[in-house]
Every structure is written in C-alpha cells, then in structure tokens.
Design an enzyme around this catalytic site. Structure first.
Site, short mmCIF file in Angstrom:
data_model
loop_
_atom_site.label_atom_id
_atom_site.label_comp_id
_atom_site.label_asym_id
_atom_site.label_seq_id
_atom_site.Cartn_x
_atom_site.Cartn_y
_atom_site.Cartn_z
N GLU A 28 -6.76 4.63 7.90
CA GLU A 28 -6.57 6.06 7.60
C GLU A 28 -7.83 6.65 7.00
OE1 GLU A 28 -2.87 5.52 5.50
OE2 GLU A 28 -1.96 4.95 7.40
N SER A 63 3.76 -1.90 10.25
CA SER A 63 5.21 -1.92 10.46
C SER A 63 5.86 -3.25 10.09
CB SER A 63 5.54 -1.54 11.91
OG SER A 63 5.11 -0.21 12.18
N HIS A 69 -9.47 1.02 5.02
CA HIS A 69 -8.18 1.26 5.68
C HIS A 69 -8.39 2.21 6.86
CE1 HIS A 69 -4.09 2.51 6.44
NE2 HIS A 69 -3.72 1.41 5.80
N GLY A 110 2.66 2.51 10.72
CA GLY A 110 3.58 3.63 10.55
C GLY A 110 4.29 4.05 11.81
N ASN A 128 0.87 -1.17 0.00
CA ASN A 128 0.00 0.00 0.00
C ASN A 128 0.91 1.22 0.00
OD1 ASN A 128 -1.76 2.07 0.48
ND2 ASN A 128 -2.39 1.38 2.53
N GLU A 155 -5.05 -4.89 10.62
CA GLU A 155 -4.06 -3.83 10.79
C GLU A 155 -4.33 -3.10 12.11
OE1 GLU A 155 -2.25 -2.69 6.69
OE2 GLU A 155 -3.86 -1.31 7.17
N LYS A 181 0.14 4.24 -0.26
CA LYS A 181 -0.49 5.43 0.33
C LYS A 181 -0.25 6.63 -0.59
CE LYS A 181 -0.14 3.21 4.78
NZ LYS A 181 -0.01 3.30 6.21
P1 13P Z 1 3.23 0.58 7.62
O1 13P Z 1 3.76 -0.72 7.03
O2 13P Z 1 3.92 1.79 7.09
O3 13P Z 1 3.12 0.52 9.10
O4 13P Z 1 1.71 0.71 7.06
C1 13P Z 1 0.84 -0.35 7.18
C2 13P Z 1 -0.40 -0.06 6.43
O5 13P Z 1 -1.17 0.80 6.78
C3 13P Z 1 -0.65 -0.84 5.21
O6 13P Z 1 -1.93 -0.62 4.73
#
Ligand code: 13P
Length: 256
Positions: free
Chosen positions: A98, A214, A96, A174, A9, A168, A11
């Site tokens: 976010e 992560s 997601h 992150g 992903n 997740e 982002k």
């Molecule tokens: P990170 O791997 O940067 O923690 O992000 C995970 C994520 O949100 C994947 O959709």
C-alpha cells in the site's frame, strides 16, 4: 528451527477504545510467555504508546507500520525510527504494497528506511510481492528478486538476524483471494534460495518468511503448514480477536 511470527497489521483502523479492547482481548491468549510463536501488533501511530503500555508484561510485541529514514528535522508528517523505539516499538513494517502503490515508495527509499531501522535497533518486516498482472505475465520471481535486491542493498548477513521478510502477493491483499498453499510455498522457497545466494546458507535457514494476503482462520493452518512459511502478516483478520487468536494458534500448531 524458525519460531513462527503472527503479526497483525491494523492499517488505518481502530480508535483509542477499540485499539485498547483489541489488545486486552489478545492478552489472555498470548500473555503466557509462549516460546512457540511470536505475536506482534502494528497499530496506527497514534495508538502505539497505548499499545506498548497495554502489552507490558505479556509476550505481545509492538511494531510501527512505516517510518522515515532521517533522525529528525523538517519532514512534516513523518515519524522517525527513534520515535518508534521511544514509544515502545520493537518492529517496523517497511515496503508494504500500500505504501509502494499509494505513496509511490521505491526500493531505494525502502532500503534507506531499512538501514535506519536496523541501526536504530528495530526489527524490520520487509514486504515484497507481485501484482496480479505480473503474476499472470510470469514475472513473479523477477519482481521478488528486484524488490529483495533493492530493499536489502548493503544489508550485512549479521543484520539479517533482525530482518523478517513478508511475502504479500498484492492480488491477495484485502481481496479474500488467498494464494494457494502451493503458490505461497513456491514463492517462499524462491525467496529463501535468493537469501542463500545473496547472503549464505545460515541466513537463508534462519530468516523468517511470513505470508500475507487474506489470511483467515480457515486457511491459516494450510499456509502455515508449508515448510517455507514461517508465519503470517495479517490485515483484516487481525482486527477481530475471534479471528486473530485462531491464527496465532495455527502458528503455534505449525511447529508442534
Ligand atoms: P489482508 O489480511 O486484509 O488481506 O491484508 C494483508 C496485509 O496487507 C497485511 O500487511
């Protein structure tokens, strides 16, 4: 046997040049028609066409990071599932954290999007996961149950062949704070038992449940080695081939 999925992903990252370079860098590793692991990249919308063109002939698949649940019309700033298909996507990430947190997406909106994506012929990567305070208040399973019940309302057992779940934990996204192998396995086992109750044993046995939060080369093998962890949804580490490729390899090794 469930074939692992390693999905990146991206982002809101990359530009035209770095997106192209990233895919070129992955192609060497993932280009052979590997049957051991599925590799999916999810670039930002403006680079989906480019990504789809570049992966042609390799086994890398392409997904959108979101979609809208109407086919067309006055929905400024939105992208339909049909448009994603049209530019060469096979998948879409929905729900997601976010989008839940920043854009206020509810389980019922995510459910509408899920139905539209499935009826359009896109595979859905449905994200679920608890906040830190919910984990600390021992509400993880209740939160997962609510998100699964809402997100998959009205979805049939047959349609579940095109749904992948991504667990997740929000506190691990992150932050560099990865769930332990045991925490991930416990949540995944709970999700699989939920799938059995809601659908049946076959759906529970066949549905891939990815871990996200992560994931890095040094923790991938431990996480992917858990019996109920069927792959990874990778954020930051999917933006560097030297990090993403070892995670793909860990996915392949988890079933070797
Ligand atoms: P990170 O791997 O940067 O923690 O992000 C995970 C994520 O949100 C994947 O959709």
């Amino acid at each position: 046997m469930r074939r692992p999925i390693i999905a990146g992903n991206w982002k809101m990252n990359t530009c035209r040049e770095s997106a192209a370079a990233l895919i070129d860098g992955l192609k060497g590793e993932a280009a052979e028609s590997r049957s051991d692991v599925e590799v999916i990249v999810c670039p930002p919308f403006p680079y989906l066409s480019l990504a789809a063109e570049k992966v042609a002939g390799s086994c890398i698949q392409v997904g959108g990071q979101n979609a809208w649940h109407e086919d067309a019309g006055a929905f400024t700033g939105e992208t339909s599932c049909q448009m994603l298909k049209d530019v060469g996507c096979q998948w879409v990430i929905l729900g997601h954290s976010e989008r839940r947190q920043i854009n206020g997406e509810s389980d019922s909106l995510i459910n509408q999007k899920t139905h539209k994506a499935l009826s359009t012929g896109l595979g859905v990567i449905l994200c679920v996961g608890e906040l830190l305070e919910q984990r600390e208040a021992d509400q993880t399973e209740a939160v997962l149950e609510e998100q699964m019940t809402g997100g998959l309302a009205g979805v049939t057992a047959e349609s579940m062949a095109n749904v992948v779940i991504a667990y997740e934990p929000v506190w691990a996204i992150g932050t560099g704070k990865v769930a332990t192998d045991e925490q991930a396995e416990a949540a995944h086992a709970f999700l699989r038992s939920w799938l059995e109750k809601r659908f049946n044993l076959d759906v529970a046995a066949a549905t891939r449940i990815l871990y996200g939060g992560s994931v890095k080369p040094d923790n991938a093998a431990g996480l992917l080695g858990q019996p109920n962890v069927d792959g990874a949804l990778v954020g930051g580490a999917s933006l560097k081939t030297e990090l993403f490729i070892p995670i793909i390899q860990a996915g392949a090794a988890s079933v070797a």
